[in-house]
Motif scaffolding. Structure first.
Motif, PDB file in Angstrom:
ATOM      1  N   MET A 194     -32.270 -45.673 -50.736  1.00 61.89           N
ATOM      2  CA  MET A 194     -32.384 -46.947 -51.418  1.00 61.89           C
ATOM      3  C   MET A 194     -31.490 -47.961 -50.733  1.00 61.89           C
ATOM      4  O   MET A 194     -30.401 -47.642 -50.293  1.00 61.89           O
ATOM      5  CB  MET A 194     -31.958 -46.804 -52.864  1.00 61.89           C
ATOM      6  CG  MET A 194     -32.891 -45.978 -53.725  1.00 61.89           C
ATOM      7  SD  MET A 194     -32.226 -45.863 -55.362  1.00 61.89           S
ATOM      8  CE  MET A 194     -33.460 -46.635 -56.289  1.00 61.89           C
ATOM      9  N   SER A 195     -31.975 -49.149 -50.729  1.00 64.44           N
ATOM     10  CA  SER A 195     -31.232 -50.202 -50.063  1.00 64.44           C
ATOM     11  C   SER A 195     -30.374 -50.951 -51.077  1.00 64.44           C
ATOM     12  O   SER A 195     -30.461 -50.748 -52.290  1.00 64.44           O
ATOM     13  CB  SER A 195     -32.196 -51.175 -49.375  1.00 64.44           C
ATOM     14  OG  SER A 195     -32.950 -51.832 -50.368  1.00 64.44           O
ATOM     15  N   THR A 196     -29.525 -51.794 -50.578  1.00 67.11           N
ATOM     16  CA  THR A 196     -28.650 -52.594 -51.416  1.00 67.11           C
ATOM     17  C   THR A 196     -29.462 -53.524 -52.310  1.00 67.11           C
ATOM     18  O   THR A 196     -29.101 -53.767 -53.465  1.00 67.11           O
ATOM     19  CB  THR A 196     -27.691 -53.423 -50.536  1.00 67.11           C
ATOM     20  OG1 THR A 196     -27.074 -52.551 -49.598  1.00 67.11           O
ATOM     21  CG2 THR A 196     -26.641 -54.106 -51.357  1.00 67.11           C
ATOM     22  N   ALA A 197     -30.561 -54.020 -51.832  1.00 62.30           N
ATOM     23  CA  ALA A 197     -31.405 -54.923 -52.613  1.00 62.30           C
ATOM     24  C   ALA A 197     -31.970 -54.205 -53.836  1.00 62.30           C
ATOM     25  O   ALA A 197     -32.072 -54.777 -54.930  1.00 62.30           O
ATOM     26  CB  ALA A 197     -32.530 -55.466 -51.756  1.00 62.30           C
ATOM     27  N   THR A 198     -32.301 -52.927 -53.686  1.00 62.91           N
ATOM     28  CA  THR A 198     -32.827 -52.154 -54.818  1.00 62.91           C
ATOM     29  C   THR A 198     -31.757 -51.982 -55.884  1.00 62.91           C
ATOM     30  O   THR A 198     -32.022 -52.088 -57.083  1.00 62.91           O
ATOM     31  CB  THR A 198     -33.309 -50.781 -54.320  1.00 62.91           C
ATOM     32  OG1 THR A 198     -34.203 -50.974 -53.232  1.00 62.91           O
ATOM     33  CG2 THR A 198     -34.000 -50.015 -55.426  1.00 62.91           C
ATOM     34  N   TYR A 199     -30.524 -51.661 -55.424  1.00 57.02           N
ATOM     35  CA  TYR A 199     -29.416 -51.528 -56.384  1.00 57.02           C
ATOM     36  C   TYR A 199     -29.171 -52.828 -57.143  1.00 57.02           C
ATOM     37  O   TYR A 199     -28.931 -52.836 -58.344  1.00 57.02           O
ATOM     38  CB  TYR A 199     -28.133 -51.091 -55.667  1.00 57.02           C
ATOM     39  CG  TYR A 199     -28.106 -49.629 -55.329  1.00 57.02           C
ATOM     40  CD1 TYR A 199     -28.221 -48.647 -56.308  1.00 57.02           C
ATOM     41  CD2 TYR A 199     -27.950 -49.225 -54.006  1.00 57.02           C
ATOM     42  CE1 TYR A 199     -28.197 -47.312 -55.982  1.00 57.02           C
ATOM     43  CE2 TYR A 199     -27.924 -47.890 -53.672  1.00 57.02           C
ATOM     44  CZ  TYR A 199     -28.039 -46.929 -54.667  1.00 57.02           C
ATOM     45  OH  TYR A 199     -28.016 -45.605 -54.346  1.00 57.02           O
TER      46      TYR A 199
END
Length: 123
Positions: free
Chosen positions: A1-6
């Protein structure tokens, strides 16, 4: 998962928390409004309060005053001569009687904290 998803998950979680708090507040406010309306209905069914002229009056002799007296226990007599025991209806109605000594006991500085409290007493 990327930072944008978090960040997206955190934002949606925050929005969900705010929405749930708002809904909870609405539920509590609705319950309070319902309780007030229910109380008003109950008060409407009660009889009216008495008017000033319907209240009791003082007797012509004036107000009744408090009477103080020192009481002492009424001991149950012991039967030693073999006669039948006393039944409850043979005793009089009160468990105490007017005491001979009507002088009120006062606490003395330096004595124990209570009457018969088991302290060392006046030393």
């Amino acid at each position: 998962m990327s930072t944008a998803t978090y960040e997206l998950l955190a934002a949606s979680s925050h929005a969900l928390n705010v929405t749930m708090a708002f809904v909870g507040g609405l539920v509590i406010a609705g319950a309070l409004i319902w309780a007030v309306r229910m109380g008003m209905r109950v008060m409407e069914r009660e009889p009216e309060r008495p008017h000033a002229d319907e209240h009791g009056k003082l007797p012509p002799t004036g107000a009744v005053h408090e009477e103080r007296e020192m009481r002492e226990p009424d001991e149950v007599p012991l039967i030693t001569d073999g006669s039948p025991r006393l039944m409850p209806y043979e005793l009089h109605h009160s468990g105490s009687r007017r005491g001979q000594d009507q002088i009120r006991r006062r606490w003395l500085p330096g004595s124990s904290g209570s009457f018969g409290g088991g302290g060392p007493g006046h030393v």
